[in-house]
Design a protein around this motif. Structure first.
Motif, PDB file in Angstrom:
ATOM      1  N   VAL A 134      17.387  98.466  -6.826  1.00  0.00           N
ATOM      2  CA  VAL A 134      16.529  99.562  -6.355  1.00  0.00           C
ATOM      3  C   VAL A 134      16.452  99.507  -4.832  1.00  0.00           C
ATOM      4  O   VAL A 134      16.690  98.471  -4.222  1.00  0.00           O
ATOM      5  CB  VAL A 134      15.112  99.471  -6.970  1.00  0.00           C
ATOM      6  CG1 VAL A 134      15.168  99.723  -8.473  1.00  0.00           C
ATOM      7  CG2 VAL A 134      14.477  98.135  -6.669  1.00  0.00           C
ATOM      8  N   GLU A 135      16.137 100.626  -4.209  1.00  0.00           N
ATOM      9  CA  GLU A 135      16.117 100.699  -2.751  1.00  0.00           C
ATOM     10  C   GLU A 135      14.864 100.075  -2.150  1.00  0.00           C
ATOM     11  O   GLU A 135      14.870  99.605  -1.020  1.00  0.00           O
ATOM     12  CB  GLU A 135      16.240 102.154  -2.290  1.00  0.00           C
ATOM     13  CG  GLU A 135      17.598 102.775  -2.596  1.00  0.00           C
ATOM     14  CD  GLU A 135      17.708 104.186  -2.044  1.00  0.00           C
ATOM     15  OE1 GLU A 135      16.722 104.668  -1.435  1.00  0.00           O
ATOM     16  OE2 GLU A 135      18.777 104.797  -2.220  1.00  0.00           O
ATOM     17  N   ASP A 136      13.755 100.123  -2.907  1.00  0.00           N
ATOM     18  CA  ASP A 136      12.496  99.574  -2.408  1.00  0.00           C
ATOM     19  C   ASP A 136      11.644  99.158  -3.597  1.00  0.00           C
ATOM     20  O   ASP A 136      12.131  99.109  -4.727  1.00  0.00           O
ATOM     21  CB  ASP A 136      11.767 100.600  -1.523  1.00  0.00           C
ATOM     22  CG  ASP A 136      11.596 101.945  -2.217  1.00  0.00           C
ATOM     23  OD1 ASP A 136      11.372 101.954  -3.453  1.00  0.00           O
ATOM     24  OD2 ASP A 136      11.692 102.984  -1.546  1.00  0.00           O
ATOM     25  N   ASN A 137      10.372  98.883  -3.359  1.00  0.00           N
ATOM     26  CA  ASN A 137       9.504  98.424  -4.455  1.00  0.00           C
ATOM     27  C   ASN A 137       8.925  99.554  -5.295  1.00  0.00           C
ATOM     28  O   ASN A 137       8.125  99.303  -6.200  1.00  0.00           O
ATOM     29  CB  ASN A 137       8.380  97.534  -3.915  1.00  0.00           C
ATOM     30  CG  ASN A 137       7.477  98.269  -2.931  1.00  0.00           C
ATOM     31  OD1 ASN A 137       7.381  99.494  -2.948  1.00  0.00           O
ATOM     32  ND2 ASN A 137       6.815  97.511  -2.058  1.00  0.00           N
ATOM     33  N   GLY A 138       9.311 100.787  -4.984  1.00  0.00           N
ATOM     34  CA  GLY A 138       8.848 101.922  -5.785  1.00  0.00           C
ATOM     35  C   GLY A 138       7.347 102.121  -5.757  1.00  0.00           C
ATOM     36  O   GLY A 138       6.771 102.718  -6.658  1.00  0.00           O
ATOM     37  N   CYS A 140       5.189  99.572  -5.749  1.00  0.00           N
ATOM     38  CA  CYS A 140       4.524  98.436  -6.390  1.00  0.00           C
ATOM     39  C   CYS A 140       4.196  97.343  -5.380  1.00  0.00           C
ATOM     40  O   CYS A 140       4.985  97.036  -4.488  1.00  0.00           O
ATOM     41  CB  CYS A 140       5.416  97.833  -7.470  1.00  0.00           C
ATOM     42  SG  CYS A 140       5.570  98.842  -8.950  1.00  0.00           S
ATOM     43  N   THR A 166       3.930 103.116 -12.006  1.00  0.00           N
ATOM     44  CA  THR A 166       3.985 104.500 -12.497  1.00  0.00           C
ATOM     45  C   THR A 166       4.956 104.555 -13.677  1.00  0.00           C
ATOM     46  O   THR A 166       5.548 103.550 -14.064  1.00  0.00           O
ATOM     47  CB  THR A 166       4.472 105.476 -11.403  1.00  0.00           C
ATOM     48  OG1 THR A 166       5.873 105.224 -11.139  1.00  0.00           O
ATOM     49  CG2 THR A 166       3.678 105.294 -10.118  1.00  0.00           C
ATOM     50  N   TYR A 168       7.758 105.640 -13.610  1.00  0.00           N
ATOM     51  CA  TYR A 168       9.113 105.464 -13.087  1.00  0.00           C
ATOM     52  C   TYR A 168       9.396 104.018 -12.663  1.00  0.00           C
ATOM     53  O   TYR A 168      10.492 103.706 -12.209  1.00  0.00           O
ATOM     54  CB  TYR A 168       9.337 106.398 -11.899  1.00  0.00           C
ATOM     55  CG  TYR A 168       9.161 107.852 -12.258  1.00  0.00           C
ATOM     56  CD1 TYR A 168      10.180 108.569 -12.902  1.00  0.00           C
ATOM     57  CD2 TYR A 168       7.962 108.514 -12.000  1.00  0.00           C
ATOM     58  CE1 TYR A 168      10.011 109.896 -13.263  1.00  0.00           C
ATOM     59  CE2 TYR A 168       7.784 109.854 -12.346  1.00  0.00           C
ATOM     60  CZ  TYR A 168       8.817 110.532 -12.984  1.00  0.00           C
ATOM     61  OH  TYR A 168       8.644 111.844 -13.338  1.00  0.00           O
ATOM     62  N   THR A 169       8.415 103.145 -12.797  1.00  0.00           N
ATOM     63  CA  THR A 169       8.593 101.753 -12.382  1.00  0.00           C
ATOM     64  C   THR A 169       9.629 101.050 -13.258  1.00  0.00           C
ATOM     65  O   THR A 169       9.564 101.135 -14.490  1.00  0.00           O
ATOM     66  CB  THR A 169       7.258 100.994 -12.456  1.00  0.00           C
ATOM     67  OG1 THR A 169       6.309 101.628 -11.585  1.00  0.00           O
ATOM     68  CG2 THR A 169       7.435  99.545 -12.030  1.00  0.00           C
ATOM     69  N   LYS A 170      10.560 100.357 -12.604  1.00  0.00           N
ATOM     70  CA  LYS A 170      11.602  99.605 -13.306  1.00  0.00           C
ATOM     71  C   LYS A 170      11.452  98.110 -13.032  1.00  0.00           C
ATOM     72  O   LYS A 170      10.699  97.706 -12.150  1.00  0.00           O
ATOM     73  CB  LYS A 170      12.988 100.083 -12.855  1.00  0.00           C
ATOM     74  CG  LYS A 170      13.271 101.547 -13.138  1.00  0.00           C
ATOM     75  CD  LYS A 170      14.661 101.924 -12.632  1.00  0.00           C
ATOM     76  CE  LYS A 170      14.975 103.386 -12.931  1.00  0.00           C
ATOM     77  NZ  LYS A 170      16.327 103.765 -12.433  1.00  0.00           N
ATOM     78  N   HIS A 173      11.929  97.155  -9.410  1.00  0.00           N
ATOM     79  CA  HIS A 173      10.798  97.375  -8.505  1.00  0.00           C
ATOM     80  C   HIS A 173       9.838  96.186  -8.540  1.00  0.00           C
ATOM     81  O   HIS A 173       9.364  95.724  -7.495  1.00  0.00           O
ATOM     82  CB  HIS A 173      10.044  98.654  -8.895  1.00  0.00           C
ATOM     83  CG  HIS A 173      10.851  99.898  -8.715  1.00  0.00           C
ATOM     84  ND1 HIS A 173      11.005 100.832  -9.718  1.00  0.00           N
ATOM     85  CD2 HIS A 173      11.568 100.354  -7.656  1.00  0.00           C
ATOM     86  CE1 HIS A 173      11.766 101.829  -9.289  1.00  0.00           C
ATOM     87  NE2 HIS A 173      12.119 101.566  -8.036  1.00  0.00           N
TER      88      HIS A 173
END
Length: 297
Positions: A134-138, A140, A166, A168-170, A173
């Motif tokens: 992922v590009e960032d922590n989304g 979190c 959220t 969309y959290t993976k 993140h």
């Protein structure tokens, strides 16, 4: 064990019997009879191994926990910002230095938590790769206060808390937020060290298992806004003990002779985000810290 229990000072008779130039000798193996001429705690040894001989130099060891030592010079500095005062090293008259120390309770153990308790991945070495998916922590933020927070917060009733989840959290993140938690706490300690010492750190020397991750070290540099210097040979605690012993028996005669030791193959990570962005992210972390309080009655 050389202390006189009545005077609370080193006992001259014991020192004379054991020999003043050594702490004892090895009792077995092929090194039987070899004098022990250096004695350092592991964090002080790592500072020496990183050649933090002069005031203003600091190291951070990223292990199960994290341990920052900052050389403050020949006089102790008593912290008013949540840090501990300790002896950095003592190499004889005129060569005694003190340090400020800050400890993070959970660092590498947070990675182990994701592996063993939550089954995010099958080995700790793969967490950095998961975070890079992922590009960032989304959004979190993970306050890894499994048993409270240590320096500089000292919040006993905080507990591990993840904010900003959220739909969309993976896993990536949360993995990234976990790694960032150590970097944020390191920044908090360094800010306290700067306030106590009156001097800003120019560079942070690093060692320990977590520093094998380029992602973590780059994140650390981004958050603290200064270069992070990682040696190729990272057994700096053992190196520091060897330096102390070597100075005692004349392998080296001065600290200046050590400047070229363990310099080849170093990697320097430099900040890649703006100071404003770093401040913004740290403010969110500080907000999360405050919200993690009070979970233990």
């Amino acid at each position: 064990m050389f202390m006189n229990l009545e005077s609370l000072d080193y006992d001259a008779e014991l020192l004379d019997w054991f020999h003043p130039e050594a702490y004892g000798t090895l009792a077995g193996t092929v090194l039987k009879g070899t004098k022990i001429t250096g004695c350092l705690g592991d964090q002080s040894a790592a500072l020496v191994g990183q050649k933090g001989f002069t005031p203003g130099l600091a190291k951070n060891t990223y292990g199960t926990g994290c341990f920052l030592l900052y050389n403050v010079g020949p006089k102790p500095v008593i912290s008013s910002h949540g840090l501990l005062t300790t002896v950095a090293f003592d190499f004889g008259p005129g060569q005694t230095m003190y340090a400020l120390e800050g400890s993070i309770a959970v660092a590498g153990s947070s990675v182990k938590f994701l592996v063993d308790n939550l089954g995010f991945i099958d080995s700790s070495s793969k967490l950095s790769a998961l975070a890079e998916t992922v590009e960032d922590n989304g959004g979190c933020t993970f306050v890894t206060a499994f048993s409270g927070l240590f320096a500089p917060y000292w919040i006993d009733d905080a507990r591990g808390t993840i904010f900003g989840i959220t739909a969309y959290t993976k896993r990536g993140h949360i993995a990234r937020a976990t790694l960032e938690a150590t970097c944020f706490q390191t920044k908090a300690i360094l800010e306290s060290m700067e306030k106590d010492s009156g001097h800003a750190l120019a560079e942070l020397a690093v060692d320990g298992g977590m520093c094998n991750s380029d992602l973590i070290m780059q994140t650390q540099s981004d958050f603290i806004g200064i270069p992070v210097n990682r040696p190729a040979m990272r057994e700096t605690t053992a190196l520091g003990a060897a330096i102390a012993a070597g100075l005692a028996v004349g392998v080296w005669n001065s600290l200046d002779e050590l400047q070229n030791i363990n310099t080849e193959g170093r990697t320097v990570f430099k900040p890649q985000i703006s100071a404003e962005e770093s401040t913004k992210r740290f403010s969110r972390w500080e907000k999360a810290v405050q919200m993690s309080k009070g979970w233990v009655n």
